[in-house]
Motif scaffolding. Structure first.
Motif, PDB file in Angstrom:
ATOM      1  N   THR A  76       0.826  -1.206   0.000  1.00  0.00           N
ATOM      2  CA  THR A  76       0.000   0.000   0.000  1.00  0.00           C
ATOM      3  C   THR A  76       0.860   1.255   0.000  1.00  0.00           C
ATOM      4  N   ALA A  77       0.432   2.239  -0.788  1.00  0.00           N
ATOM      5  CA  ALA A  77       1.072   3.554  -0.797  1.00  0.00           C
ATOM      6  C   ALA A  77       0.013   4.602  -0.502  1.00  0.00           C
ATOM      7  N   ALA A  78       0.396   5.592   0.287  1.00  0.00           N
ATOM      8  CA  ALA A  78      -0.440   6.767   0.520  1.00  0.00           C
ATOM      9  C   ALA A  78       0.412   7.969   0.148  1.00  0.00           C
ATOM     10  N   PHE A  79      -0.145   8.852  -0.662  1.00  0.00           N
ATOM     11  CA  PHE A  79       0.650   9.990  -1.096  1.00  0.00           C
ATOM     12  C   PHE A  79      -0.226  11.209  -1.336  1.00  0.00           C
ATOM     13  N   GLY A  80       0.329  12.348  -0.960  1.00  0.00           N
ATOM     14  CA  GLY A  80      -0.303  13.616  -1.236  1.00  0.00           C
ATOM     15  C   GLY A  80       0.376  14.252  -2.428  1.00  0.00           C
ATOM     16  N   PHE A  81      -0.405  14.886  -3.284  1.00  0.00           N
ATOM     17  CA  PHE A  81       0.165  15.506  -4.471  1.00  0.00           C
ATOM     18  C   PHE A  81      -0.701  16.670  -4.904  1.00  0.00           C
ATOM     19  N   ARG A  82      -0.171  17.450  -5.809  1.00  0.00           N
ATOM     20  CA  ARG A  82      -0.872  18.621  -6.334  1.00  0.00           C
ATOM     21  C   ARG A  82      -1.006  18.468  -7.843  1.00  0.00           C
ATOM     22  N   VAL A  83      -2.230  18.626  -8.338  1.00  0.00           N
ATOM     23  CA  VAL A  83      -2.474  18.644  -9.785  1.00  0.00           C
ATOM     24  C   VAL A  83      -2.887  20.063 -10.157  1.00  0.00           C
ATOM     25  N   THR A  84      -2.155  20.644 -11.093  1.00  0.00           N
ATOM     26  CA  THR A  84      -2.466  21.983 -11.595  1.00  0.00           C
ATOM     27  C   THR A  84      -2.905  21.840 -13.043  1.00  0.00           C
ATOM     28  N   THR A  85      -4.111  22.310 -13.331  1.00  0.00           N
ATOM     29  CA  THR A  85      -4.658  22.251 -14.687  1.00  0.00           C
ATOM     30  C   THR A  85      -4.912  23.677 -15.161  1.00  0.00           C
ATOM     31  N   ARG A  86      -4.417  23.965 -16.344  1.00  0.00           N
ATOM     32  CA  ARG A  86      -4.571  25.300 -16.916  1.00  0.00           C
ATOM     33  C   ARG A  86      -5.523  25.240 -18.110  1.00  0.00           C
ATOM     34  N   THR A  87      -6.516  26.127 -18.084  1.00  0.00           N
ATOM     35  CA  THR A  87      -7.411  26.311 -19.221  1.00  0.00           C
ATOM     36  C   THR A  87      -7.214  27.750 -19.692  1.00  0.00           C
ATOM     37  N   PRO A  88      -7.777  28.117 -20.827  1.00  0.00           N
ATOM     38  CA  PRO A  88      -7.623  29.514 -21.261  1.00  0.00           C
ATOM     39  C   PRO A  88      -8.159  30.525 -20.243  1.00  0.00           C
ATOM     40  N   ASP A  89      -9.150  30.125 -19.451  1.00  0.00           N
ATOM     41  CA  ASP A  89      -9.797  31.055 -18.534  1.00  0.00           C
ATOM     42  C   ASP A  89      -9.425  30.874 -17.067  1.00  0.00           C
ATOM     43  N   GLN A  90      -8.927  29.678 -16.705  1.00  0.00           N
ATOM     44  CA  GLN A  90      -8.726  29.372 -15.294  1.00  0.00           C
ATOM     45  C   GLN A  90      -7.481  28.532 -15.049  1.00  0.00           C
ATOM     46  N   VAL A  91      -7.042  28.571 -13.784  1.00  0.00           N
ATOM     47  CA  VAL A  91      -6.051  27.636 -13.278  1.00  0.00           C
ATOM     48  C   VAL A  91      -6.733  26.900 -12.124  1.00  0.00           C
ATOM     49  N   ALA A 113      -9.172   8.141  -3.694  1.00  0.00           N
ATOM     50  CA  ALA A 113      -8.704   9.526  -3.625  1.00  0.00           C
ATOM     51  C   ALA A 113      -9.499  10.274  -2.568  1.00  0.00           C
ATOM     52  N   ILE A 114      -8.773  10.868  -1.649  1.00  0.00           N
ATOM     53  CA  ILE A 114      -9.408  11.617  -0.575  1.00  0.00           C
ATOM     54  C   ILE A 114      -9.199  13.098  -0.853  1.00  0.00           C
ATOM     55  N   TRP A 115     -10.300  13.758  -1.170  1.00  0.00           N
ATOM     56  CA  TRP A 115     -10.277  15.201  -1.387  1.00  0.00           C
ATOM     57  C   TRP A 115     -11.710  15.705  -1.427  1.00  0.00           C
ATOM     58  N   GLY A 116     -11.862  16.977  -1.190  1.00  0.00           N
ATOM     59  CA  GLY A 116     -13.174  17.606  -1.217  1.00  0.00           C
ATOM     60  C   GLY A 116     -13.047  19.044  -1.675  1.00  0.00           C
ATOM     61  N   PRO A 117     -14.132  19.783  -1.621  1.00  0.00           N
ATOM     62  CA  PRO A 117     -14.130  21.182  -2.105  1.00  0.00           C
ATOM     63  C   PRO A 117     -13.057  22.055  -1.458  1.00  0.00           C
ATOM     64  N   ASP A 118     -12.702  21.776  -0.185  1.00  0.00           N
ATOM     65  CA  ASP A 118     -11.669  22.588   0.482  1.00  0.00           C
ATOM     66  C   ASP A 118     -10.281  22.358  -0.083  1.00  0.00           C
ATOM     67  N   ASP A 119     -10.127  21.284  -0.855  1.00  0.00           N
ATOM     68  CA  ASP A 119      -8.818  20.935  -1.433  1.00  0.00           C
ATOM     69  C   ASP A 119      -8.690  21.412  -2.880  1.00  0.00           C
ATOM     70  N   LEU A 120      -9.656  22.167  -3.333  1.00  0.00           N
ATOM     71  CA  LEU A 120      -9.718  22.628  -4.717  1.00  0.00           C
ATOM     72  C   LEU A 120      -9.659  24.166  -4.750  1.00  0.00           C
ATOM     73  N   THR A 121      -8.788  24.687  -5.618  1.00  0.00           N
ATOM     74  CA  THR A 121      -8.678  26.130  -5.797  1.00  0.00           C
ATOM     75  C   THR A 121      -8.848  26.435  -7.278  1.00  0.00           C
ATOM     76  N   ILE A 122      -9.708  27.403  -7.586  1.00  0.00           N
ATOM     77  CA  ILE A 122      -9.914  27.843  -8.971  1.00  0.00           C
ATOM     78  C   ILE A 122      -9.625  29.329  -9.035  1.00  0.00           C
ATOM     79  N   LYS A 123      -8.692  29.674  -9.925  1.00  0.00           N
ATOM     80  CA  LYS A 123      -8.342  31.096 -10.111  1.00  0.00           C
ATOM     81  C   LYS A 123      -8.641  31.479 -11.556  1.00  0.00           C
ATOM     82  N   ASN A 124      -9.331  32.583 -11.721  1.00  0.00           N
ATOM     83  CA  ASN A 124      -9.564  33.097 -13.071  1.00  0.00           C
ATOM     84  C   ASN A 124      -8.296  33.761 -13.573  1.00  0.00           C
ATOM     85  N   ARG A 125      -8.080  33.637 -14.870  1.00  0.00           N
ATOM     86  CA  ARG A 125      -6.888  34.249 -15.470  1.00  0.00           C
ATOM     87  C   ARG A 125      -7.167  35.669 -15.851  1.00  0.00           C
TER      88      ARG A 125
END
Length: 125
Positions: A76-91, A113-125
């Motif tokens: 078993t592996a447990a790991f925390g990571f960050r996924v950054t996705t870029r769209t024309p309008d948002q990060v 996968a353990i995550w919820g709304p508090d683990d998500l950030t959306i920034k407009n470009r």
């Protein structure tokens, strides 16, 4: 390579495939009868075909994945990571913790996968 190193290597392959691979590349890391529950509490996807369909949302996306922490114990592996996705309008940034189990060949047999709304950030470009 010892089993823990093999699992660590598979986790790094998984993160690399999220950032630069295809849904098929990611699904190939899973055993044929593996399961994915992302996020925990959602419908469980079973089998490589369903898993490839799930990761299809990442195909062609401008994203990268960065490992933040990793622990391996037994199969078993447990790991925390960050996924950054870029769209024309948002990060969009999400920081889940995944718990994966592996078979003797380091194929992923389950992922939760353990995550919820508090683990998500959306920034407009």
């Amino acid at each position: 390579m010892n089993p823990n190193d093999l699992i660590r290597s598979r986790v790094l392959q998984y993160l690399s495939a999220i950032g630069a691979g295809t849904a098929a590349d990611i699904a190939a890391l899973y055993a044929d009868d593996a399961t994915v529950e992302d996020p925990v509490g959602s419908d469980i996807r079973a089998g490589r075909t369903a898993i490839e369909e799930f990761y299809g949302a990442l195909s062609g996306a401008d994203c990268d994945a960065e490992l933040l922490t990793l622990r391996v114990s037994g199969n078993t592996a447990a790991f925390g990571f960050r996924v950054t996705t870029r769209t024309p309008d948002q990060v969009i940034v999400v920081e889940p913790i995944d718990i994966m189990t592996f078979d003797d060949d380091a194929q992923i047999t389950s992922m939760r996968a353990i995550w919820g709304p508090d683990d998500l950030t959306i920034k407009n470009r």
